[in-house]
Design a protein around this motif. Sequence first.
Motif, PDB file in Angstrom:
ATOM      1  N   SER A  30       0.873  -1.176   0.000  1.00 50.71           N
ATOM      2  CA  SER A  30       0.000   0.000   0.000  1.00 50.71           C
ATOM      3  C   SER A  30       0.910   1.225   0.000  1.00 50.71           C
ATOM      4  N   GLN A  53      -1.199  -2.253  -6.159  1.00 50.85           N
ATOM      5  CA  GLN A  53      -1.050  -2.455  -4.716  1.00 50.85           C
ATOM      6  C   GLN A  53      -1.589  -3.849  -4.377  1.00 50.85           C
ATOM      7  N   ARG A  57      -5.628  -0.081   0.869  1.00 49.17           N
ATOM      8  CA  ARG A  57      -6.604   0.077   1.960  1.00 49.17           C
ATOM      9  C   ARG A  57      -7.522   1.260   1.712  1.00 49.17           C
ATOM     10  N   ARG A  59     -11.099   3.511   3.650  1.00 52.10           N
ATOM     11  CA  ARG A  59     -11.604   3.922   4.969  1.00 52.10           C
ATOM     12  C   ARG A  59     -12.339   2.769   5.630  1.00 52.10           C
ATOM     13  N   LYS A 125     -18.577   5.294  -8.144  1.00 50.22           N
ATOM     14  CA  LYS A 125     -17.401   5.810  -7.437  1.00 50.22           C
ATOM     15  C   LYS A 125     -16.149   5.520  -8.263  1.00 50.22           C
TER      16      LYS A 125
HETATM   17  C1  BTN Z   1     -11.677   4.661   0.250  1.00 52.28           C
HETATM   18  O1  BTN Z   1     -12.266   4.507  -0.823  1.00 52.28           O
HETATM   19  O2  BTN Z   1     -12.216   4.391   1.348  1.00 52.28           O
HETATM   20  C2  BTN Z   1     -10.292   5.201   0.249  1.00 52.28           C
HETATM   21  C3  BTN Z   1      -9.413   4.527  -0.765  1.00 52.28           C
HETATM   22  C4  BTN Z   1      -7.994   5.048  -0.774  1.00 52.28           C
HETATM   23  C5  BTN Z   1      -7.127   4.266  -1.728  1.00 52.28           C
HETATM   24  C6  BTN Z   1      -5.749   4.840  -1.863  1.00 52.28           C
HETATM   25  S1  BTN Z   1      -4.844   4.078  -3.157  1.00 52.28           S
HETATM   26  C7  BTN Z   1      -3.381   4.815  -2.615  1.00 52.28           C
HETATM   27  C8  BTN Z   1      -3.395   4.764  -1.108  1.00 52.28           C
HETATM   28  N1  BTN Z   1      -2.878   3.512  -0.617  1.00 52.28           N
HETATM   29  C9  BTN Z   1      -3.800   2.804   0.025  1.00 52.28           C
HETATM   30  O3  BTN Z   1      -3.606   1.678   0.546  1.00 52.28           O
HETATM   31  N2  BTN Z   1      -4.962   3.455   0.038  1.00 52.28           N
HETATM   32  C10 BTN Z   1      -4.853   4.740  -0.642  1.00 52.28           C
END
Ligand code: BTN
Length: 256
Positions: A30, A53, A57, A59, A125
């Motif tokens: 990530s 990735q 991750r 929210r 989304k």
């Molecule tokens: C969401 O939709 O809840 C938030 C998503 C966020 C994704 C981005 S991709 C780059 C960064 N690295 C991660 O593991 N998450 C964020």
Amino acid sequence: MNENSLCSDEIQKVLKYKKMPIYIFDSIDSTNDEAKRRDYSDTEYALFVSDTQTAGRGRLGRSFFSPAKTGLYMSIVFKTNIFALNNPMLITLKAALAVSKVLTSLSGLKFGIKWVNDIYLGNKKVCGILAEGLYNKKDGCIDAAVVGIGINITTSDYPYDIKMKAGSLDYFIDRNILAAEIVNELLPMYENIEDISFLDEYRKNCIVIGKNVSFEHGRELMYGKAVDIADNGGLVVETSDNIKHVIIAGNIEMNF
Ligand code: BTN
């Protein structure tokens, strides 16, 4: 259609922050996690971008689908102050507005922001944002933030659980230019973190205002109408008993 290759020289050409370290990966767990592993004693900011990735991750403990050569997965680290750390929602809201503006300027498409951190194209989304605090390696205090941004550019074949909700731009955007322009738009907003004048533009682009929504209140699921964004970035929802609740965490669902 595959997206163009990630290249730090190409990002650097467009980036206004010439001293910003840029880290590019073919694959990483990530970009937010990689950002958290580093030390920032010698720099005010940094950029991490990966082609794919393996443990992206989102929210609320969700995962973020991050297949290779179809999306942009990036994390921006910046040192910040106590005001920002006390008002973490402003970091996320600023990112959502900046990303939607850059996407519109590069594609001509019109995007909407679903409070707090999701960017929609139509009813799909196409981008999510995850902002987190960063612990300083010297004294263990939080003095920086990492903002992770995931954009589905030509992503398809979504996993079953997000199939109905997720979509992609389906429009060619150069990923190096996109990453650089997002940084160029966003860092000035973070340099003036206390300036909340951006909220008016956020309100105009927020597709939730005026809609009926459901939200979690403790363990209860409640319903109301989203009427505004508060100055701290919370969503103001009015319930049928005319009480206004300011929601600052958790998830909301729009009832179209
Ligand atoms: C969401 O939709 O809840 C938030 C998503 C966020 C994704 C981005 S991709 C780059 C960064 N690295 C991660 O593991 N998450 C964020």
